[in-house]
Enzyme design. Structure first.
Site, mmCIF file in Angstrom:
data_model
loop_
_atom_site.group_PDB
_atom_site.id
_atom_site.type_symbol
_atom_site.label_atom_id
_atom_site.label_comp_id
_atom_site.label_asym_id
_atom_site.label_seq_id
_atom_site.Cartn_x
_atom_site.Cartn_y
_atom_site.Cartn_z
ATOM 1 C CG ASP A 265 -4.241 3.443 8.821
ATOM 2 O OD1 ASP A 265 -4.621 4.422 9.482
ATOM 3 O OD2 ASP A 265 -3.467 2.569 9.257
ATOM 4 C CE LYS B 37 1.136 9.134 11.733
ATOM 5 N NZ LYS B 37 2.265 8.602 12.495
ATOM 6 C CG MET C 66 7.230 1.739 6.832
ATOM 7 S SD MET C 66 6.732 2.089 8.513
ATOM 8 C CE MET C 66 7.132 0.574 9.357
HETATM 9 C C1 LIG Z 1 3.155 1.274 8.270
HETATM 10 S S1 LIG Z 1 3.585 -0.164 7.440
HETATM 11 C C2 LIG Z 1 2.120 -1.056 7.554
HETATM 12 C C3 LIG Z 1 2.291 -2.501 7.288
HETATM 13 C C4 LIG Z 1 0.992 -3.255 7.300
HETATM 14 N N1 LIG Z 1 0.415 -3.248 8.611
HETATM 15 C C5 LIG Z 1 1.159 -4.681 6.806
HETATM 16 O O1 LIG Z 1 0.969 -5.622 7.589
HETATM 17 O O2 LIG Z 1 1.451 -4.874 5.629
HETATM 18 C C6 LIG Z 1 3.646 0.423 5.804
HETATM 19 C C7 LIG Z 1 4.621 -0.355 4.956
HETATM 20 O O3 LIG Z 1 4.062 -1.587 4.565
HETATM 21 C C8 LIG Z 1 4.577 -1.956 3.309
HETATM 22 N N2 LIG Z 1 3.446 -2.073 2.379
HETATM 23 C C9 LIG Z 1 2.170 -1.924 2.667
HETATM 24 N N3 LIG Z 1 1.399 -2.161 1.583
HETATM 25 C C10 LIG Z 1 2.240 -2.473 0.594
HETATM 26 C C11 LIG Z 1 2.066 -2.833 -0.780
HETATM 27 N N4 LIG Z 1 0.860 -2.924 -1.333
HETATM 28 N N5 LIG Z 1 3.164 -3.100 -1.513
HETATM 29 C C12 LIG Z 1 4.387 -3.032 -0.969
HETATM 30 N N6 LIG Z 1 4.610 -2.690 0.312
HETATM 31 C C13 LIG Z 1 3.558 -2.424 1.083
HETATM 32 C C14 LIG Z 1 5.537 -0.842 2.876
HETATM 33 O O4 LIG Z 1 6.826 -1.196 3.314
HETATM 34 C C15 LIG Z 1 4.991 0.334 3.676
HETATM 35 O O5 LIG Z 1 5.970 1.317 3.862
#
Ligand SMILES: C[S@@+](CC[C@H](N)C(=O)[O-])C[C@H]1O[C@@H](n2cnc3c(N)ncnc32)[C@H](O)[C@@H]1O
Length: 491
Positions: free
Chosen positions: A254, A276, A389
């Site tokens: 991903d 994406k 998100m």
């Molecule tokens: C599609 S979701 C996936 C979440 C992921 N499965 C998790 O458990 O963290 C994507 C969102 O996760 C959050 N996110 C993921 N990595 C991040 C990071 N390193 N710092 C801040 N937010 C993060 C943001 O809100 C981003 O828009």
């Protein structure tokens, strides 16, 4: 991008190779001791040598050439070490070695050397070489000490035993992928323990049983591990994630997965990127499902890497259901989800005895656009929650919460690129959220925390946190939506 390596590690074959050590003092002796671990033909060029070098010469383990150094001795050398004790003399010898194309190391003078010798952990035939390019030799020593204590002294015996079995296992298991799995099982399981405990007969019978049951062990079949790769920092990978990553023939990756994490996979593992990017090329979920089934059906071990935890806004359930329907073995490896990791990084407790008894995670974006959330419940002063998100819809979230009765003073903490080198943390209040996001140009990925503050836990706000308060006198407030380029995506 990481700093390019100046020194590229390679292992030089010194069996029966001529190696020259110029100098007869302590530094030369140290290099000789190292070289004695090899089968090099060592010549020490020095008018005078210490007792230990002399004793080694007497035992026939090296030769001593007492003649003054002459470039002629460089002919046919594999390596030269220089430690004569005379800086100008060393420099001349180094130049002569360069002129003859002989790799040369002048002890403690990297500027004159064409190679440097790393710190070494010797578990022959396994050798670990550690180098810091001279930046921090103490760190090399620390790593060496740790490895020394981690790798059993007879670890090399395991490699030797494996070497002895290579041909017979290759003949018995011609399929390369299958063979790798047999080796993975042998070297991680009871065979390894038996060899390290010097129980050779037991080790033999384990190998025989393993080979007799190749099919029963399901090794011919492909499988998929849905792996939570955490929020970004590779150190937050679980040990199991690391193991599964290293076993994989194919990585299906991903966008939010830190590329540095892929360094832990096998170099020959195929990589398929299905991420994406906001407004960028996307692979549909149906296509991702097809890829996973296709690769596993071809008998490959697939590591499906997802940011954070696979089951938190990760669409892992859809992939799992498709794989199960196709009869493919699956495993889910949990990962540290962004809301947990980002809060921990900034010492922000997400539950607090008496004060925060409930913490939820919600999405700020849905396929339909506006998140359909229970705004009344979320605006409760005792509710604390994290929005994933949520960057693009932050103005809308603010408006809905205020309309549902949330206090304008509700604390909001935004962690962008959490656990990554460009991590940024902002603290504001609900009323100022939109201005904060716009003026500080928050692009995401970011987690937005509502209803959590350090003061509730009796903690000081960490210095790294940037506090945003909307200036009192200002022109028209930008309550409009955040620029389209900032849009985070929903998976
Ligand atoms: C599609 S979701 C996936 C979440 C992921 N499965 C998790 O458990 O963290 C994507 C969102 O996760 C959050 N996110 C993921 N990595 C991040 C990071 N390193 N710092 C801040 N937010 C993060 C943001 O809100 C981003 O828009």
């Amino acid at each position: 991008m990481s700093k390019p390596m100046r020194y590229f590690p390679i292992f030089a074959d010194l069996a029966d190779a001529d190696v020259l050590v110029v100098g007869g003092g302590e530094q030369a002796l140290q290099k000789v001791r190292l070289l004695l671990k090899t089968r090099a033909q060592i010549t020490v060029n020095a008018a005078e040598v210490g007792d230990e070098l002399q004793a080694l010469a007497d035992q026939g383990r090296l030769s001593i050439d007492r003649a003054p150094f002459s470039p002629a001795v460089l002919q046919g050398l594999r390596l030269a070490y220089v430690a004569s004790g005379d800086a100008a003399h060393d420099a001349r010898i180094a130049q002569a070695a360069r002129d003859h194309g002989v790799p040369v190391n002048v002890v403690d003078r990297p500027e004159l050397s064409t190679f440097i010798t790393p710190a070494i952990v010797d578990r022959a035939p396994i050798t670990v070489a550690i180098g810091t390019e001279g930046a921090a030799p103490i760190l090399a020593r620390e790593i060496k000490t740790r490895l020394e204590s981690w790798l059993p002294a007879n670890f090399g015996a395991l490699a030797l035993r494996a070497q002895g079995l290579r041909e017979s296992i290759a003949a018995r298991v011609p399929d390369q992928r299958l063979r790798r799995r047999v080796w993975e099982r042998l070297l991680a399981g009871p065979f390894r323990r038996a060899v390290l405990a010097d129980k050779q007969q037991e080790a033999d019978s384990i190998v025989a049983t393993e080979l007799a049951h190749i099919d029963g062990a399901g090794l011919r079949k492909g499988r998929v591990a849905l792996i939570g790769a955490g929020p970004g920092d590779p150190d937050l990978l679980t040990l199991k994630a690391l193991q599964r990553l290293q076993e994989a023939d194919v990585l299906v990756v991903d966008r939010l997965v830190n590329p540095k994490i892929l360094d832990y996979a096998r170099r020959d593992a195929e990589r398929i990127y299905v991420g994406k990017a906001p407004r960028g090329k996307a692979t549909s979920q149906a296509e991702i499902n097809r890829i996973l089934v296709r690769e596993a059906s071809a008998g490959k071990v697939v590591a499906r890497l997802k940011g954070g935890d696979p089951f938190v806004f990760g669409r892992a359930a859809e992939e799992l259901a498709t794989l199960e329907a196709a009869g493919i073995a699956t495993e889910v490896v949990p990962g540290v989800t962004a809301a947990h990791a980002c809060a921990a990084r900034i010492s922000l407790p997400i539950t607090l005895r008496e004060k925060v008894r409930q913490f939820s995670v919600v999405t700020g974006t849905t396929a339909e656009g506006e998140p359909d959330l229970d705004w009344m419940a979320l605006s409760n002063p005792h509710a604390a929650f994290a929005v994933y998100m949520g960057v693009a819809n932050a103005p809308l979230i603010r408006a809905r919460l205020l309309a549902a009765g949330a206090s304008a003073e509700t604390p909001v903490v935004i962690v962008e690129n959490g656990t990554l080198p460009d991590e940024r943390v902002l603290a504001t209040r609900l009323a100022d959220l939109t201005d904060c996001m716009v003026e500080r140009a928050v692009k995401g990925p970011a987690v937005l925390y509502f209803g959590l503050d350090w003061s509730d836990a009796g903690l000081a706000r960490p210095e790294a946190v940037e506090t945003y308060v909307r200036p009192r006198v200002r022109k028209a407030s930008p309550q409009s939506s955040i620029a389209a380029s900032n849009v985070e995506i929903e998976l």
